[in-house]
Scaffold this motif. Structure first.
Motif, PDB file in Angstrom:
ATOM      1  N   UNK A  23      32.358  34.038  10.451  1.00 31.14           N
ATOM      2  CA  UNK A  23      31.125  34.630  11.095  1.00 31.14           C
ATOM      3  C   UNK A  23      29.971  34.039  10.541  1.00 31.14           C
ATOM      4  N   UNK A  24      29.952  34.079   9.014  1.00 33.73           N
ATOM      5  CA  UNK A  24      28.642  33.351   8.214  1.00 33.73           C
ATOM      6  C   UNK A  24      28.478  31.902   8.869  1.00 33.73           C
ATOM      7  N   UNK A  25      29.603  31.120   9.237  1.00 37.86           N
ATOM      8  CA  UNK A  25      29.225  29.839   9.482  1.00 37.86           C
ATOM      9  C   UNK A  25      28.951  29.821  10.763  1.00 37.86           C
ATOM     10  N   UNK A  26      28.824  30.778  11.338  1.00 35.92           N
ATOM     11  CA  UNK A  26      28.087  30.641  12.685  1.00 35.92           C
ATOM     12  C   UNK A  26      26.555  30.601  12.642  1.00 35.92           C
ATOM     13  N   UNK A  27      26.146  30.753  11.433  1.00 32.77           N
ATOM     14  CA  UNK A  27      24.468  30.694  11.168  1.00 32.77           C
ATOM     15  C   UNK A  27      23.838  31.928  10.835  1.00 32.77           C
ATOM     16  N   UNK A  28      24.742  33.092  10.313  1.00 28.74           N
ATOM     17  CA  UNK A  28      24.257  34.161   9.768  1.00 28.74           C
ATOM     18  C   UNK A  28      23.799  34.121   8.464  1.00 28.74           C
TER      19      UNK A  28
ATOM     20  N   UNK B 227      22.697  37.227   3.155  1.00 28.03           N
ATOM     21  CA  UNK B 227      22.227  38.301   2.978  1.00 28.03           C
ATOM     22  C   UNK B 227      22.114  39.338   4.051  1.00 28.03           C
ATOM     23  N   UNK B 228      22.097  38.892   5.153  1.00 32.73           N
ATOM     24  CA  UNK B 228      21.937  39.624   6.515  1.00 32.73           C
ATOM     25  C   UNK B 228      23.171  40.169   6.792  1.00 32.73           C
ATOM     26  N   UNK B 229      24.199  39.939   6.195  1.00 32.91           N
ATOM     27  CA  UNK B 229      25.770  40.584   6.909  1.00 32.91           C
ATOM     28  C   UNK B 229      25.735  41.931   6.349  1.00 32.91           C
TER      29      UNK B 229
ATOM     30  N   UNK C 142      25.035  49.134  14.977  1.00 35.08           N
ATOM     31  CA  UNK C 142      25.902  48.589  14.342  1.00 35.08           C
ATOM     32  C   UNK C 142      25.962  46.987  14.150  1.00 35.08           C
ATOM     33  N   UNK C 143      25.809  46.423  15.218  1.00 32.87           N
ATOM     34  CA  UNK C 143      25.693  44.978  15.081  1.00 32.87           C
ATOM     35  C   UNK C 143      24.387  44.363  15.433  1.00 32.87           C
ATOM     36  N   UNK C 144      23.351  45.107  15.249  1.00 32.99           N
ATOM     37  CA  UNK C 144      21.844  44.466  15.456  1.00 32.99           C
ATOM     38  C   UNK C 144      21.499  43.396  14.602  1.00 32.99           C
ATOM     39  N   UNK C 145      22.370  43.437  13.330  1.00 34.29           N
ATOM     40  CA  UNK C 145      22.144  42.361  12.283  1.00 34.29           C
ATOM     41  C   UNK C 145      22.360  40.913  12.949  1.00 34.29           C
ATOM     42  N   UNK C 146      23.199  40.820  14.090  1.00 33.78           N
ATOM     43  CA  UNK C 146      23.434  39.485  14.497  1.00 33.78           C
ATOM     44  C   UNK C 146      22.391  38.884  15.075  1.00 33.78           C
ATOM     45  N   UNK C 147      21.307  39.615  15.419  1.00 37.04           N
ATOM     46  CA  UNK C 147      20.153  39.025  15.953  1.00 37.04           C
ATOM     47  C   UNK C 147      19.226  38.248  15.089  1.00 37.04           C
ATOM     48  N   UNK C 148      19.795  38.078  13.734  1.00 34.71           N
ATOM     49  CA  UNK C 148      19.363  37.102  12.650  1.00 34.71           C
ATOM     50  C   UNK C 148      20.061  35.769  12.701  1.00 34.71           C
ATOM     51  N   UNK C 149      21.041  35.743  13.451  1.00 34.10           N
ATOM     52  CA  UNK C 149      21.844  34.416  13.419  1.00 34.10           C
ATOM     53  C   UNK C 149      20.845  33.243  13.928  1.00 34.10           C
TER      54      UNK C 149
END
Length: 245
Positions: free
Chosen positions: A101-106, A109-111, A237-244
């Protein structure tokens, strides 16, 4: 094992394989997530939600497998050893899902790990239920399809890899499992062969197989529904994915 027993066991596995094939076909027919992948429309956010929910249920797999081992002594020492050894091998695999998941560009610290979606909770709860109650052999039904799933999903994994331009190092969860699951699948078949002595044993394995795969399909459907909510900015819950990136 006698020749007659060999024939009977082969026939039972053939029936189990047919049932599994039908279950996968049903899942492919109704899953919006799988159709999206097949049509080349997957994006990083959808894949990330799937990885997070995979993290959640995988986190519990070693635990519920070990729970079967606690109850397996009456079945026999080989099955007990299988349960604990398999649990040991599965321990920590959930971290590969987070890595990917992090390797997708997230940014790390945003996880933020949200609670599992309700259908993910249902799958987790069911696996604990079949591990803690009833026939200790029935969790083999879950392992039977899970350890052989790459026969069905490898084209989808390759499509995700191609469409999202991912390297093997960004897909560690699937790469690692594809290498070890072939051996695990053979071990599962051996445990079923050695320990399923009655018609009820085989029925219990089949029911756990079809039920757990159906619950996995339900989880996939909710992953897609959550993705739609995220696109409408209705998924806190998944709004943080906007930081990818």
């Amino acid at each position: 094992m006698s020749t007659d027993e060999d024939v009977t066991t082969a026939g039972r596995f053939a029936a189990l394989d047919r049932k599994l094939k039908a279950s996968w076909e049903d899942l492919f027919a109704r899953s919006r997530l799988l159709k999206t992948i097949q049509e080349g429309r997957i994006d990083k956010q959808l894949y990330a939600i799937y990885l997070m929910e995979t993290y959640h249920y995988t986190l519990h797999n070693a635990r519920n497998q070990a729970l079967v081992g606690v109850r397996a002594l009456d079945i026999g020492i080989p099955y007990l050893k299988f349960c604990f050894e398999h649990a040991t091998e599965e321990t920590g695999h959930e971290h590969m899902a987070l890595h990917d998941l992090l390797a997708l560009g997230l940014p790390k610290e945003a996880l933020k790990i949200p609670p599992p979606l309700p259908m993910t909770e249902a799958l987790i709860a069911y696996l604990y239920w079949i591990s803690a109650t009833g026939n200790p052999l029935r969790r083999l039904g879950y392992s039977f399809w899970a350890e052989s799933s790459y026969d069905y999903v490898m084209p989808l994994i390759n499509r995700v890899k191609e469409d999202l331009d991912l390297k093997p190092a960004q897909m560690t969860f699937f790469v690692a499992h594809s290498k070890i699951d072939e051996d695990h699948a053979e071990q599962v078949r051996r445990m079923i062969t050695q320990n399923c002595k009655t018609e009820q044993d085989w029925q219990d394995v089949e029911r756990a197989m079809t039920t757990s795969l159906r619950l996995m399909g339900n989880m996939m459907e909710e992953v897609y529904a959550e993705y739609e909510r995220l696109r409408r900015e209705q998924s806190p819950g998944y709004a943080f994915l906007g930081l990818m990136k």
